[in-house]
Each structure stands twice: as C-alpha cells, then as structure tokens.
Design a protein around this motif. Structure first.
Motif, PDB file in Angstrom:
ATOM      1  N   UNK A   1      34.451  85.051  -0.123  1.00  0.00           N
ATOM      2  CA  UNK A   1      34.864  84.627   1.212  1.00  0.00           C
ATOM      3  C   UNK A   1      36.032  85.475   1.703  1.00  0.00           C
ATOM      4  N   UNK A   2      35.946  85.887   2.960  1.00  0.00           N
ATOM      5  CA  UNK A   2      37.106  86.475   3.610  1.00  0.00           C
ATOM      6  C   UNK A   2      37.900  85.288   4.149  1.00  0.00           C
ATOM      7  N   UNK A   3      39.200  85.258   3.826  1.00  0.00           N
ATOM      8  CA  UNK A   3      40.016  84.097   4.186  1.00  0.00           C
ATOM      9  C   UNK A   3      41.242  84.512   5.005  1.00  0.00           C
ATOM     10  N   UNK A   4      41.799  83.488   5.681  1.00  0.00           N
ATOM     11  CA  UNK A   4      43.053  83.676   6.404  1.00  0.00           C
ATOM     12  C   UNK A   4      44.013  82.585   5.959  1.00  0.00           C
ATOM     13  N   UNK A   5      45.234  82.990   5.600  1.00  0.00           N
ATOM     14  CA  UNK A   5      46.269  82.046   5.159  1.00  0.00           C
ATOM     15  C   UNK A   5      47.061  81.524   6.363  1.00  0.00           C
ATOM     16  N   UNK A   6      47.888  80.531   6.140  1.00  0.00           N
ATOM     17  CA  UNK A   6      48.689  79.925   7.220  1.00  0.00           C
ATOM     18  C   UNK A   6      49.529  80.948   7.982  1.00  0.00           C
TER      19      UNK A   6
END
Length: 181
Positions: free
Chosen positions: A25-30
């Motif tokens: 998964x390509x993810x984005x953090x806060x």
C-alpha cells in the motif's frame, strides 16, 4: 471522527495463494509524508486448548518457515480464504482434525492479534473440555504431526526450554490463566 494516523492511497496485490494475500500500500501519514506499507492479509484462525486431568493435549509438527519442530495447541484456519466462518465451528473442526478429540464443552476465552504490525490476521482462543477421543483427519501438511498430553508443569518447562515458541499458544495460555482467576 478524526482521520486515521495512516491513510491508504493506493494498494496492489504482489502475491496471493489459497491461504493469503500480500499487498503493498502507498500510504500517507498525519504530517502529509508518504511511504509504503506491506501487509499480509489472512483469515482469522482458531486456537484450541484441549484441557483435562491437570494438563493439555498438544501437537507437534515441523514448521517450514523456522526450519524446526515445535509444540503448540491445536490451531488453524480453513483454506481458500473462506469467509463467514463461525469461530467455534472452526475451533471444533481444528480440534478434531489435529487430535481426534471432540469437545463436550467449548468456552471462548478471547480474541487476539499475533502480528498486528504486518498482518490483518487475528485468532479466537477456545478452551475445550469434556473431551471425547476419536480419529484425527489431518491435512497433507500435517502428516508428520505428533500429539501428546503434557501436565501444566511440563507445559511451562517447554516454554522455558524454547520448545514452545508459538506466540498464539503462549498468548492462549495467558487468556486461560485470566479466565481461571
């Protein structure tokens, strides 16, 4: 509702078989930074503590990923990533398949995750009592499986000696101790 600490942007399956799917998964953090996360998706499994006469019925088999034999409580899941599985039915199936025992009484002790940093899989823990012996019906992968009764003192010694290294077995025992309090 607040935003999750990590949000999935895209997902792709990198491997799958009848037991699991591995995805990236390509993810984005806060904070807006991005990265990737590898996840193993597997169905939940059941761990069964077959208890009687002050001890437990254990099974031992060769575990290919670690290259050695280890003892553990009977456990498993259905192949083909079957959905809609009733946990107690799975527990009864695994107990009979691996040991031949049928439980007159099955008590659910709890639900845990074994590797929540890398896998979605969890497990239901059951205490099986009022055991009735019968014939096992092991899968081809379990053809080298052995079974024996161990006292509680022997069980603890097997953990200390590193003969029991299965985290779900040790965690199930902890739930049993909490249940008995």
């Amino acid at each position: 509702m607040s935003r999750p600490a990590i949000r999935r942007l895209t997902s792709r399956v990198v491997y799958e078989n009848r037991w699991m799917t591995v995805r990236e998964d390509e993810i984005e953090r806060l904070d807006g930074s991005r990265g990737i996360y590898g996840v193993i998706d597997k169905n939940d499994f059941a761990v069964v503590i077959p208890a009687e006469n002050g001890g437990f019925h254990m099974v031992e088999e060769y575990r290919y990923p670690i290259g050695r034999r280890t003892w553990n409580f009977p456990q498993g899941s259905y192949p083909d990533r079957r959905t809609g599985v009733v946990p107690e039915e799975l527990a009864r199936h695994e107990l009979a398949e691996e040991t031949g025992f049928r439980a007159g009484k099955m008590t659910e002790l709890g639900y845990l995750h074994g590797a929540h940093g890398t896998s979605s899989q969890g497990f239901h823990v059951f205490l099986a009592t009022d055991l009735v012996p019968g014939e096992s019906a092991r899968e081809p992968e379990e053809q080298d499986m052995r079974q024996r009764f161990v006292t509680r003192a022997e069980f603890k010694e097997l953990i200390r000696a590193g003969t029991i290294t299965d985290d779900s077995t040790v965690a199930a025992y902890t739930l049993l101790l909490l249940h008995e309090e």
